[in-house]
Write an enzyme that holds these catalytic residues in place. Structure first.
Site, PDB file in Angstrom:
ATOM      1  CG  HIS A  99     -57.617  61.580  78.116  1.00  0.00           C
ATOM      2  ND1 HIS A  99     -57.295  61.851  79.433  1.00  0.00           N
ATOM      3  CD2 HIS A  99     -57.941  62.768  77.549  1.00  0.00           C
ATOM      4  CE1 HIS A  99     -57.455  63.155  79.660  1.00  0.00           C
ATOM      5  NE2 HIS A  99     -57.839  63.726  78.530  1.00  0.00           N
ATOM      6  CD  GLU A 151     -57.137  54.749  46.979  1.00  0.00           C
ATOM      7  OE1 GLU A 151     -57.762  55.753  46.603  1.00  0.00           O
ATOM      8  OE2 GLU A 151     -57.711  53.659  47.208  1.00  0.00           O
ATOM      9  CE  LYS A 171     -61.396  47.705  44.502  1.00  0.00           C
ATOM     10  NZ  LYS A 171     -61.629  48.856  43.650  1.00  0.00           N
ATOM     11  CD  GLU A 192     -66.448  47.405  49.264  1.00  0.00           C
ATOM     12  OE1 GLU A 192     -66.556  47.576  48.023  1.00  0.00           O
ATOM     13  OE2 GLU A 192     -65.364  47.120  49.805  1.00  0.00           O
ATOM     14  N   GLY A 223     -60.877  59.670  42.611  1.00  0.00           N
ATOM     15  CA  GLY A 223     -61.884  59.502  43.659  1.00  0.00           C
ATOM     16  C   GLY A 223     -61.549  60.290  44.914  1.00  0.00           C
ATOM     17  NE  ARG A 224     -55.403  58.867  45.748  1.00  0.00           N
ATOM     18  CZ  ARG A 224     -55.435  57.959  44.782  1.00  0.00           C
ATOM     19  NH1 ARG A 224     -56.496  57.202  44.613  1.00  0.00           N
ATOM     20  NH2 ARG A 224     -54.413  57.798  43.958  1.00  0.00           N
ATOM     21  CE  LYS A 239     -62.618  58.302  38.180  1.00  0.00           C
ATOM     22  NZ  LYS A 239     -61.221  58.568  38.434  1.00  0.00           N
TER      23      LYS A 239
HETATM   24  O1  F6P Z   1     -60.751  50.552  45.752  1.00  0.00           O
HETATM   25  C1  F6P Z   1     -60.253  51.833  45.806  1.00  0.00           C
HETATM   26  C2  F6P Z   1     -61.170  52.805  45.138  1.00  0.00           C
HETATM   27  O2  F6P Z   1     -61.134  52.646  43.763  1.00  0.00           O
HETATM   28  C3  F6P Z   1     -60.838  54.237  45.522  1.00  0.00           C
HETATM   29  O3  F6P Z   1     -59.803  54.757  44.794  1.00  0.00           O
HETATM   30  C4  F6P Z   1     -62.151  54.913  45.304  1.00  0.00           C
HETATM   31  O4  F6P Z   1     -62.217  56.165  45.943  1.00  0.00           O
HETATM   32  C5  F6P Z   1     -63.082  53.889  45.904  1.00  0.00           C
HETATM   33  O5  F6P Z   1     -62.519  52.642  45.556  1.00  0.00           O
HETATM   34  C6  F6P Z   1     -64.505  53.953  45.412  1.00  0.00           C
HETATM   35  O6  F6P Z   1     -64.575  53.792  44.035  1.00  0.00           O
HETATM   36  P1  F6P Z   1     -65.885  54.183  43.240  1.00  0.00           P
HETATM   37  O7  F6P Z   1     -66.129  55.629  43.444  1.00  0.00           O
HETATM   38  O8  F6P Z   1     -65.583  53.836  41.809  1.00  0.00           O
HETATM   39  O9  F6P Z   1     -67.011  53.354  43.790  1.00  0.00           O
END
Ligand code: F6P
Length: 552
Positions: free
Chosen positions: A383, A352, A511, A211, A266-267, A205
């Site tokens: 289990h 979240e 972060k 990452e 995002g979620r 987003k």
């Molecule tokens: O760090 C949390 C977050 O912002 C989430 O809310 C989001 O889903 C995820 O990181 C990924 O964010 P992006 O889609 O901006 O890479």
């Protein structure tokens, strides 16, 4: 850290508190035995799902008080406000309009936004159809065979869950998911893929997530190493983002970028272009069915009165357990292996969204909010951690998710899965008395003395609550409805707790610290102000393993 304080924000809460105390002798099994209407009456149907909530620590009075709570917290009006696009994400001053992504139409102020959604869905359809038709080729002219979604959090968990859950609907294209900044994630995924036929979806987003950007650069390097030249790279990338300039700076041209909007969290975004990998995997028609199922749940949510409203009732149960019975966790057990990612998805969706400690106006809360969500696909947990569910000291309400049929051809084995699911919820409820434990040991051949000694270890208190959410079949529609159900459950709980479920300020400090510590690990030669002793020691330990090259 908060200690358990009963929710007290609404007038009915004092009645709920005293009723919760009087429930200490309530037996779920006896309630079901003595009232042969309970199983049927405490069951709701909506959008192809059935919720059986008869095995909960509630009687009719508790239910009626909880429905008063729904009224006092204006749940119906709040649901309407969400759906019409009110700025309920107050800290970011915007609406949360994920429901618009799966609506068949929109009018009034939502119409312009809906046009953008329709235009994006049309582009997604074209992409999905072209890729499935083998029309999209890579740098060598061969058709794409593998899609790798690079994203994390909401840009990974939803698409990954949907793609895995709908495996029986897949076409010939294979979808893979890479999320972790640990290079092992990307390397393991790429080791069996052919660069010439692999397409990456950079799903972010913000297009700023560490990452995702690190893995996107790794993907680009892999393609170049495999023989692609710079000019051909864009054939191997799609981007999904609100930050189109950043995607273009990375080298993804506008016609390979699908937009996203700040009014989609995002979620809550799998219904948007974030779901493009799913749409490619299952084909456009099936992706449409997913949206249709979610919309059916939205319609139910918008129109059913609280007493018959599945998401509202699930939220009221969550409030009852966390706010009045002191449960700090909630277990989700899908008895369908293809839903094994559901607990991960729900962890982000609920923790979240609702893992918050201040109200919408910033006041510190004195009651607990989101419970800890955990679980795994049945029967795996039986289990391992089911021991604690049956005999541990903590109250762990469970959601059993049960598709009644299977796509597998081995239906005898599916029958066993269903039997296990029904057995677990029943064992949690009925438990085993000391006397019956003693008798069972005698039947196994133990002596009287040994049976007496061992019997307490076999006692299961029972009376442990669970819901069962069943469906005739797990398909795109019922999956869409299931995910929308949990989205709305999360929203309703947040309304009663008076928290904003659509922001996530709590993820930011880590972060910032990460960027600062990275600079220290990079050994730029700069001097940095000291950190705490523990972090400093661990940085030194890392530096000792990675000696800096001598200056020439
Ligand atoms: O760090 C949390 C977050 O912002 C989430 O809310 C989001 O889903 C995820 O990181 C990924 O964010 P992006 O889609 O901006 O890479």
């Amino acid at each position: 850290m908060t200690t358990f304080t009963p929710l007290s924000a609404f007038p009915v809460c004092s009645k709920l508190g005293s009723h919760a105390e009087s429930m200490s002798t309530f037996s779920i099994a006896s309630a079901l035995d003595s009232d042969n209407t309970r199983a049927k009456e405490f069951t709701l149907s909506a959008a192809g799902l059935e919720l059986d909530y008869s095995r909960h620590l509630i009687d009719r009075k508790a239910l009626s008080l909880l429905l008063d709570l729904a009224k006092q917290s204006n749940l119906t009006e709040r649901a309407a406000a969400l759906l019409r696009g009110a700025h309920l994400n107050n800290t970011e001053d915007r609406p949360a309009l994920h429901t618009l992504l799966r609506a068949p139409r929109a009018s009034g102020s939502l119409a312009p936004l809906f046009s953008e959604v329709e235009a994006t869905l049309a582009r997604m359809k074209t992409l999905s159809v072209r890729l499935n038709g083998g029309e999209h080729t890579g740098f060598s002219g061969m058709a794409i065979t593998d899609i790798v979604n690079i994203g994390i959090g909401g840009s990974d968990l939803g698409p990954r869950l949907v793609t895995e859950a709908l495996r029986p609907f897949h076409g010939h294209l294979r979808c893979h998911y890479v999320a972790n900044v640990d290079p092992a994630d990307l390397q393991t995924t790429l080791q069996n893929l052919n660069a010439a036929t692999t397409l990456f979806v950079i799903c972010s987003k913000s297009f700023r997530t560490e990452e995702t950007l690190a893995n996107a650069l790794g993907a680009r390097a892999w393609l170049l190493q495999a023989g692609a030249n710079e000019a051909e790279l864009s054939r191997h990338f799609l981007a999904v983002t609100t930050n189109l300039p950043a995607a273009q700076e990375f080298g993804i041209p506008p016609d390979h970028c699908l937009p996203l909007w700040d009014w989609v969290g995002g979620r809550y975004s799998v219904w948007s272009a974030v779901g493009i990998s799913c749409a490619i995997a299952v084909g456009w028609e099936n992706f449409g069915r997913l949206l249709t199922g979610a919309h059916a749940m939205d319609t139910h949510f918008a129109t059913a009165p609280p007493a018959a409203n599945m998401p509202m009732l699930m939220a009221l149960l969550e409030i009852w357990y966390t706010g009045f019975l002191g449960a700090g966790n909630h277990v989700v057990l899908p008895y369908d292996h293809s839903l094994n990612r559901l607990p991960d998805f729900l962890q982000q969706l609920t923790m979240e969204s609702n893992g918050k400690r201040v109200s919408t106006t910033g006041a510190t809360l004195d009651y607990d909010t989101a419970p800890v969500i955990w679980g795994c696909a049945g029967t795996l947990g039986q289990h391992s951690f089911h021991q604690m569910l049956h005999q541990g000291t903590r109250l762990c309400p469970v959601d059993f998710i049960l598709p009644l049929t299977t796509h597998s051809s081995i239906s005898e084995q599916h029958m066993r899965l269903v039997a296990n699911c029904l057995a677990q919820s029943r064992a949690l409820m009925v438990g085993r008395s000391l006397e019956s434990a003693h008798d069972a040991l005698l039947r196994r051949g133990f002596s009287q003395a040994k049976a007496k000694e061992l019997a307490p270890h076999l006692v299961m208190p029972g009376n442990r609550p669970s819901s069962t959410i069943s469906m005739a079949c797990l398909n795109p529609e019922t999956l869409g409805a299931l995910l929308a159900l949990y989205e709305h459950r999360t929203f309703c709980s947040a309304q009663i707790w008076d928290i904003n479920p659509f922001d996530q300020w709590g993820v930011e400090l880590g972060k910032e610290f990460g960027e600062d510590i990275l600079r220290r690990l990079q050994g730029s030669g700069d001097t940095f102000p000291p950190l705490d002793g523990s972090t400093e020691r661990l940085i030194l330990a890392w530096l000792a393993e990675h000696p800096q090259p001598e200056e020439p």
